[in-house]
Motif scaffolding. Structure first.
Motif, mmCIF file in Angstrom:
data_model
loop_
_atom_site.group_PDB
_atom_site.id
_atom_site.type_symbol
_atom_site.label_atom_id
_atom_site.label_comp_id
_atom_site.label_asym_id
_atom_site.label_seq_id
_atom_site.Cartn_x
_atom_site.Cartn_y
_atom_site.Cartn_z
ATOM 1 N N GLY A 21 5.569 29.124 18.915
ATOM 2 C CA GLY A 21 5.277 30.484 20.012
ATOM 3 C C GLY A 21 3.131 30.381 19.652
ATOM 4 O O GLY A 21 3.102 31.438 19.432
ATOM 5 N N GLY A 22 2.835 29.665 18.803
ATOM 6 C CA GLY A 22 0.887 29.311 18.507
ATOM 7 C C GLY A 22 1.314 30.803 17.308
ATOM 8 O O GLY A 22 0.596 30.937 16.984
ATOM 9 N N GLU A 23 1.876 30.755 16.386
ATOM 10 C CA GLU A 23 1.894 32.125 15.188
ATOM 11 C C GLU A 23 2.768 30.565 13.945
ATOM 12 O O GLU A 23 3.657 30.519 14.177
ATOM 13 N N PRO A 24 1.979 31.022 12.789
ATOM 14 C CA PRO A 24 0.173 31.265 12.586
ATOM 15 C C PRO A 24 -0.210 30.009 13.811
ATOM 16 O O PRO A 24 0.023 29.280 14.043
ATOM 17 N N ALA A 25 -2.322 30.687 13.812
ATOM 18 C CA ALA A 25 -2.189 29.145 14.621
ATOM 19 C C ALA A 25 -3.215 28.399 14.388
ATOM 20 O O ALA A 25 -4.338 29.307 13.486
ATOM 21 N N ALA A 26 -3.063 27.550 14.211
ATOM 22 C CA ALA A 26 -3.860 26.813 13.533
ATOM 23 C C ALA A 26 -4.471 25.075 14.153
ATOM 24 O O ALA A 26 -3.483 24.784 14.860
ATOM 25 N N LEU A 27 -5.329 24.855 13.125
ATOM 26 C CA LEU A 27 -5.979 22.639 13.927
ATOM 27 C C LEU A 27 -5.841 22.074 12.862
ATOM 28 O O LEU A 27 -5.843 23.124 11.345
ATOM 29 N N PHE A 28 -5.283 20.662 12.076
ATOM 30 C CA PHE A 28 -5.605 20.345 11.392
ATOM 31 C C PHE A 28 -6.164 18.671 11.661
ATOM 32 O O PHE A 28 -5.770 18.415 12.363
ATOM 33 N N GLY A 29 -6.502 18.301 10.629
ATOM 34 C CA GLY A 29 -7.530 17.213 11.030
ATOM 35 C C GLY A 29 -7.216 15.917 10.017
ATOM 36 O O GLY A 29 -7.057 16.814 8.369
ATOM 37 N N PHE A 30 -7.552 14.767 10.319
ATOM 38 C CA PHE A 30 -7.256 13.434 9.245
ATOM 39 C C PHE A 30 -8.654 13.021 8.520
ATOM 40 O O PHE A 30 -9.280 12.814 9.701
ATOM 41 N N ALA A 31 -9.499 12.823 7.960
ATOM 42 C CA ALA A 31 -10.529 11.948 7.708
ATOM 43 C C ALA A 31 -10.058 11.115 5.929
ATOM 44 O O ALA A 31 -9.204 11.409 5.670
ATOM 45 N N PRO A 32 -10.442 9.900 6.153
ATOM 46 C CA PRO A 32 -10.425 9.207 5.763
ATOM 47 C C PRO A 32 -11.193 9.503 4.170
ATOM 48 O O PRO A 32 -12.365 9.794 4.546
ATOM 49 N N PRO A 52 1.048 -1.821 -0.417
ATOM 50 C CA PRO A 52 0.263 -0.066 -0.246
ATOM 51 C C PRO A 52 1.068 0.921 -0.032
ATOM 52 O O PRO A 52 2.024 1.249 0.526
ATOM 53 N N VAL A 53 0.296 2.227 -0.690
ATOM 54 C CA VAL A 53 0.608 3.471 -0.243
ATOM 55 C C VAL A 53 0.638 4.546 0.850
ATOM 56 O O VAL A 53 -0.246 4.905 1.101
ATOM 57 N N TRP A 54 1.084 4.342 2.290
ATOM 58 C CA TRP A 54 1.273 4.567 3.426
ATOM 59 C C TRP A 54 -0.013 6.302 3.346
ATOM 60 O O TRP A 54 1.109 7.003 2.813
ATOM 61 N N MET A 55 -0.848 6.730 3.724
ATOM 62 C CA MET A 55 -1.035 8.118 3.397
ATOM 63 C C MET A 55 -1.905 8.962 2.822
ATOM 64 O O MET A 55 -2.482 9.839 2.604
ATOM 65 N N ALA A 56 -2.152 7.525 1.465
ATOM 66 C CA ALA A 56 -2.406 7.824 -0.102
ATOM 67 C C ALA A 56 -3.414 8.077 0.235
ATOM 68 O O ALA A 56 -4.363 8.689 -0.784
ATOM 69 N N SER A 57 -5.119 7.864 0.885
ATOM 70 C CA SER A 57 -6.340 7.663 0.736
ATOM 71 C C SER A 57 -7.046 8.717 2.121
ATOM 72 O O SER A 57 -7.980 8.335 2.306
ATOM 73 N N VAL A 58 -6.131 8.862 2.514
ATOM 74 C CA VAL A 58 -6.384 10.429 3.301
ATOM 75 C C VAL A 58 -6.558 12.529 2.702
ATOM 76 O O VAL A 58 -5.719 12.436 1.919
ATOM 77 N N VAL A 59 -7.217 12.870 4.027
ATOM 78 C CA VAL A 59 -8.007 13.833 3.188
ATOM 79 C C VAL A 59 -7.104 14.531 4.309
ATOM 80 O O VAL A 59 -6.922 14.354 5.860
ATOM 81 N N LYS A 60 -6.267 15.744 4.156
ATOM 82 C CA LYS A 60 -5.765 16.232 5.415
ATOM 83 C C LYS A 60 -6.268 18.169 5.674
ATOM 84 O O LYS A 60 -6.411 18.714 4.103
ATOM 85 N N ALA A 61 -6.833 18.167 6.335
ATOM 86 C CA ALA A 61 -7.546 19.976 6.273
ATOM 87 C C ALA A 61 -6.704 20.769 7.369
ATOM 88 O O ALA A 61 -6.256 20.015 8.318
ATOM 89 N N VAL A 62 -6.401 21.797 7.193
ATOM 90 C CA VAL A 62 -5.472 22.757 8.143
ATOM 91 C C VAL A 62 -6.881 23.993 8.314
ATOM 92 O O VAL A 62 -6.875 25.261 6.611
ATOM 93 N N ALA A 63 -7.016 24.761 9.207
ATOM 94 C CA ALA A 63 -7.801 26.216 9.012
ATOM 95 C C ALA A 63 -7.103 26.779 9.979
ATOM 96 O O ALA A 63 -5.990 26.569 11.196
ATOM 97 N N VAL A 64 -7.115 27.761 10.088
ATOM 98 C CA VAL A 64 -5.704 29.130 10.795
ATOM 99 C C VAL A 64 -6.926 30.242 11.367
ATOM 100 O O VAL A 64 -7.844 30.332 10.307
ATOM 101 N N TYR A 65 -6.533 30.425 12.142
ATOM 102 C CA TYR A 65 -6.764 31.527 13.030
ATOM 103 C C TYR A 65 -5.909 32.416 13.728
ATOM 104 O O TYR A 65 -4.866 32.488 13.626
ATOM 105 N N ASP A 66 -6.721 33.159 14.236
ATOM 106 C CA ASP A 66 -6.401 34.673 14.774
ATOM 107 C C ASP A 66 -5.194 34.770 16.084
ATOM 108 O O ASP A 66 -4.160 34.620 16.026
ATOM 109 N N ARG A 67 -5.444 33.143 16.460
ATOM 110 C CA ARG A 67 -5.140 33.781 17.700
ATOM 111 C C ARG A 67 -5.144 31.751 18.263
ATOM 112 O O ARG A 67 -6.325 31.333 17.546
ATOM 113 N N PRO A 68 -4.427 30.786 19.118
ATOM 114 C CA PRO A 68 -4.893 29.771 18.709
ATOM 115 C C PRO A 68 -5.936 29.758 20.209
ATOM 116 O O PRO A 68 -5.294 29.805 21.477
#
Ligand SMILES: Cc1cc2nc3c(=O)[nH]c(=O)nc-3n(C[C@H](O)[C@H](O)[C@H](O)COP(=O)(O)OP(=O)(O)OC[C@H]3O[C@@H](n4cnc5c(N)ncnc54)[C@H](O)[C@@H]3O)c2cc1C
Length: 367
Positions: A245-256, A201-217
């Motif tokens: 140092g929390g800049e830029p502030a961001a969260l990320f998620g993985f989904a199949p 298999p190809v590692w991580m080839a079937s995932v979606v990665k999403a990144v959301a950037v915010y003003d602050r954490p």
């Protein structure tokens, strides 16, 4: 237009970390290397995004303690690294019922991050090459012909012209399943090699990665780590992906990818809606969101994905006819799937070819 064949000692197919590691070692041993890369950038799965004065990862993010190949490279190239943010509580989203706060952070483990993004590793590797080692972008390889002594590699330039390279050997630094589905190899690979490649298999080839950037954490201000596990989905895990140092502030998620069945703006909306459920209303107004569906990346995910199988198959850790070596993280015997494994696999491929040359076998590696 068909030009005359170029001649080098070794062609490396793919300029991800594995291909660049092989290129570096072969070049360090004095070999003329041509690394042909399909994309218009180096790094492969290592891909980062310049945003709000930082560089956030859309592919790999972390390296872990004890991963000595990446640790050595970090110190050799003087890469700027920092620790993943861990402090605070995690959040658990059950498949039904309310979201729960979990004391401490059992979701994240201590890990290192790259201040300038994971793809800066690849860029720095490329920049460290001597002049006689070339990385050529926008040049997908389509065919590899093993001759009596060397190989002929057929590719297409970004202008659409055929590229023909004669070499003593080739390193296929492309995930094996992708390579055997998209690159014609003549004569046919030995059956055990072909079977191993088709079932890796190809590692991580079937995932979606999403990144959301915010003003602050904002999650940190209420004692949350930014880490979450969800049994409801579509994103199954979320992590703090803020810069140092929390800049830029961001969260990320993985989904199949198959669970999402959505694309573009819809994915971003689903991600934000889920973040609101996990971290509250402040999550509703990111500065920006970016999503990458790796299952749609033609230079990562094979047309027929391989669902299950192991890594580091022995048939992919030895030379074919003394002149074809495999290298991608999927062929590593340690840290397979990781950046560290990609480096190990690339270095292993180079060492196989150099050992053969030193033993005076058929592999025609010229000085
Ligand atoms: C979303 C995501 C998150 C991840 N998170 C982590 C993490 O946190 N930590 C970690 O250690 N690892 C992580 N990984 C895995 C990590 O990215 C890989 O282990 C590593 O980047 C693989 O490197 P590679 O060189 O083996 O393969 P790749 O990076 O896939 O390189 C292969 C290269 O070959 C090129 N190519 C393909 N076909 C051809 C062709 N026909 N001709 C020429 N070139 C071709 C591709 O464009 C690519 O540049 C993650 C991966 C993804 C996708």
């Amino acid at each position: 237009m068909t030009g005359a064949a170029e001649t080098v000692d070794v062609v490396v197919v793919g300029a991800g970390l594995a291909g660049l590691a092989a290129t570096r070692d072969l070049a360090a041993a004095g070999r003329r290397v041509l690394c042909l890369e399909a994309r218009e950038r180096v790094g492969g799965r290592a891909m980062s995004w310049a945003v709000d004065g930082g560089r956030l990862d859309l592919g790999p993010t972390w390296f872990w303690p004890g991963e000595t190949a990446i640790e050595a490279l970090v110190s050799e190239l003087g890469l700027d690294v920092f620790a993943q943010h861990l402090a605070g509580d995690a959040v658990l989203e059950p498949d039904a019922g309310p979201v729960r706060r979990v004391r401490g952070n059992p979701v994240d483990v201590p890990s290192g991050r790259f201040r300038h993004g994971a793809d800066s590793v690849a860029e720095r590797m490329r920049a460290s090459l001597p002049a006689y080692a070339e990385v050529r972008l926008g040049t997908p390889v389509e065919r590899i012909v093993r001759g009596p002594v060397g190989v002929q590699v057929h590719a297409t330039s970004r202008e659409g012209d055929p590229v023909l390279v004669d070499a003593g050997a080739v390193v296929v630094a492309v995930p094996p399943a992708l390579a055997v589905q998209r690159i014609a190899v003549e004569p046919a690979l030995p059956p055990d090699v072909e079977a191993a490649a088709r079932s890796t298999p190809v590692w991580m080839a079937s995932v979606v990665k999403a990144v959301a950037v915010y003003d602050r954490p904002f999650w940190r201000e209420v004692g949350l780590a930014g880490a979450a596990v969800s049994y409801r989905g579509p994103f199954r895990e979320v992590h703090d992906m803020s810069g140092p140092g929390g800049e830029p502030a961001a969260l990320f998620g993985f989904a199949p990818a198959e669970a999402l069945g959505a694309s573009g703006a819809e994915v971003a909306d689903l991600f934000i809606e889920q973040l609101v459920g996990l971290f509250g209303e402040e999550a509703r107004t990111p500065r920006t969101v970016r999503c990458v569906d790796w299952s749609r990346e033609q230079w990562t995910n094979p047309p027929i994905p391989v669902a299950q199988g192991g890594f580091g198959h022995p048939a992919l850790r030895r030379l074919v006819d003394d002149r074809l070596a495999w290298a991608s993280t999927e062929t590593a015997d340690r840290s397979a799937g990781h950046l560290d494994g990609a480096l190990r696999a690339g270095r292993h491929a180079a060492s196989l070819l150099l050992q053969r040359a030193d033993a005076g076998t058929q592999t025609r590696l010229t000085q």
